[in-house]
Each structure stands twice: as C-alpha cells, then as structure tokens.
Scaffold this motif. Structure first.
Motif, PDB file in Angstrom:
ATOM      1  N   GLU A  13      -0.291   1.830   5.806  1.00  0.00           N
ATOM      2  CA  GLU A  13      -0.519   1.076   4.568  1.00  0.00           C
ATOM      3  C   GLU A  13      -0.237   1.791   3.314  1.00  0.00           C
ATOM      4  OE1 GLU A  13      -1.643  -2.378   4.668  1.00  0.00           O
ATOM      5  OE2 GLU A  13      -1.197  -2.040   6.947  1.00  0.00           O
ATOM      6  N   ASP A  14       0.139   2.893   3.384  1.00  0.00           N
ATOM      7  CA  ASP A  14       0.635   3.782   2.195  1.00  0.00           C
ATOM      8  C   ASP A  14       1.864   3.290   1.610  1.00  0.00           C
ATOM      9  OD1 ASP A  14      -1.748   5.394   2.187  1.00  0.00           O
ATOM     10  OD2 ASP A  14      -0.986   6.946   3.385  1.00  0.00           O
ATOM     11  N   PHE A  15       2.737   2.757   2.056  1.00  0.00           N
ATOM     12  CA  PHE A  15       3.934   2.686   1.644  1.00  0.00           C
ATOM     13  C   PHE A  15       4.078   1.084   1.954  1.00  0.00           C
ATOM     14  CE2 PHE A  15       4.301   7.030   2.198  1.00  0.00           C
ATOM     15  CZ  PHE A  15       4.922   7.541   1.148  1.00  0.00           C
ATOM     16  N   SER A  16       4.917   0.197   0.945  1.00  0.00           N
ATOM     17  CA  SER A  16       5.008  -1.117   1.008  1.00  0.00           C
ATOM     18  C   SER A  16       6.252  -1.448   2.158  1.00  0.00           C
ATOM     19  CB  SER A  16       5.166  -1.843  -0.319  1.00  0.00           C
ATOM     20  OG  SER A  16       6.894  -1.516  -0.530  1.00  0.00           O
ATOM     21  N   LEU A  17       6.396  -2.622   2.666  1.00  0.00           N
ATOM     22  CA  LEU A  17       7.687  -2.647   3.401  1.00  0.00           C
ATOM     23  C   LEU A  17       8.910  -2.379   2.725  1.00  0.00           C
ATOM     24  CD1 LEU A  17       8.673  -3.515   6.021  1.00  0.00           C
ATOM     25  CD2 LEU A  17       8.408  -5.808   5.359  1.00  0.00           C
ATOM     26  N   GLU A  18       8.782  -2.711   1.573  1.00  0.00           N
ATOM     27  CA  GLU A  18      10.011  -2.521   0.686  1.00  0.00           C
ATOM     28  C   GLU A  18      10.464  -1.259   0.714  1.00  0.00           C
ATOM     29  OE1 GLU A  18       7.442  -4.742  -0.118  1.00  0.00           O
ATOM     30  OE2 GLU A  18       8.331  -6.452  -0.001  1.00  0.00           O
ATOM     31  N   ALA A  19       9.351  -0.255   0.071  1.00  0.00           N
ATOM     32  CA  ALA A  19       9.651   1.169   0.303  1.00  0.00           C
ATOM     33  C   ALA A  19      10.129   1.939   1.594  1.00  0.00           C
ATOM     34  CB  ALA A  19       8.220   1.781  -0.256  1.00  0.00           C
ATOM     35  N   ILE A  20       9.585   1.224   2.544  1.00  0.00           N
ATOM     36  CA  ILE A  20       9.776   1.824   3.970  1.00  0.00           C
ATOM     37  C   ILE A  20      11.451   1.477   4.091  1.00  0.00           C
ATOM     38  CG2 ILE A  20       9.436   1.501   6.353  1.00  0.00           C
ATOM     39  CD1 ILE A  20       6.450   1.123   5.488  1.00  0.00           C
TER      40      ILE A  20
END
Length: 103
Positions: A13-20
């Motif tokens: 949950e720390d990184f959004s899907l977009e960031a990943i």
C-alpha cells in the motif's frame, strides 16, 4: 525522512499502482532506451539499477506524490549503501538532470 519511504517498501500500500508501474518502466528504459542502455548495460550494480529505475519512474510520473515516493526510494537506496545524506541528495540531483537530458 527518506529512510521511512524505503523501510515501508515491503507494504504494497506504500506505493500507488502508477508509481510501481513507473518504476518498472524505468527498468525497461534502462534496458531498451538507446541513449540510456548504452551507458548502463553491464556497467551498473543491482542497487544502481534500482536507483536509476526509481528516478526514471519519477521522471515519468505526473502525480507529485508518486514522483516524491520514487525519488525517496532512490535516496534511501543510496543511504542504505552508506552514502551520507547530503551526498545522496547531490547524487540524486545530478542523476535526475542527466536522465532528463538522455530522455
């Protein structure tokens, strides 16, 4: 400050899907972008690849919080390799401008 971003990396949950996805796209650019790949292929460590993938991903992010999260991830990777915080920030700034020019 940046250390918290990476320590939390194990939590999905720390990184959004977009960031990943941007980070993963950064890995692809390292391998496939003509100007970047010729400079890094076979020349960088796994840790350096993670740093560069995070920064490339950050360059691709529209969302400021995603961008900040990925820059933080890159900074923490440097800090985890015993780079002093002031030096880490300077290295990130240099890499950011270099990658901007290469893209």
């Amino acid at each position: 400050m940046f250390a918290e971003a990476f320590e939390r990396d194990a939590d999905p949950e720390d990184f959004s899907l977009e960031a990943i996805l941007a980070h993963e796209r950064g890995h692809q650019l390292l391998a496939r972008h003509q100007r970047i790949a010729q400079r890094v292929t076979g020349r960088i460590s796994a840790a350096s690849e993670e740093i560069l993938a995070s920064l490339l991903g950050a360059l691709l992010c529209v969302n400021v919080s995603d961008r900040d999260a990925l820059v933080g991830k890159a900074a923490v990777e440097l800090l985890n390799h015993q780079v002093a915080s002031d030096v880490a920030l300077l290295q990130i700034e240099k890499l950011w401008y270099l990658l901007e020019e290469l893209l």
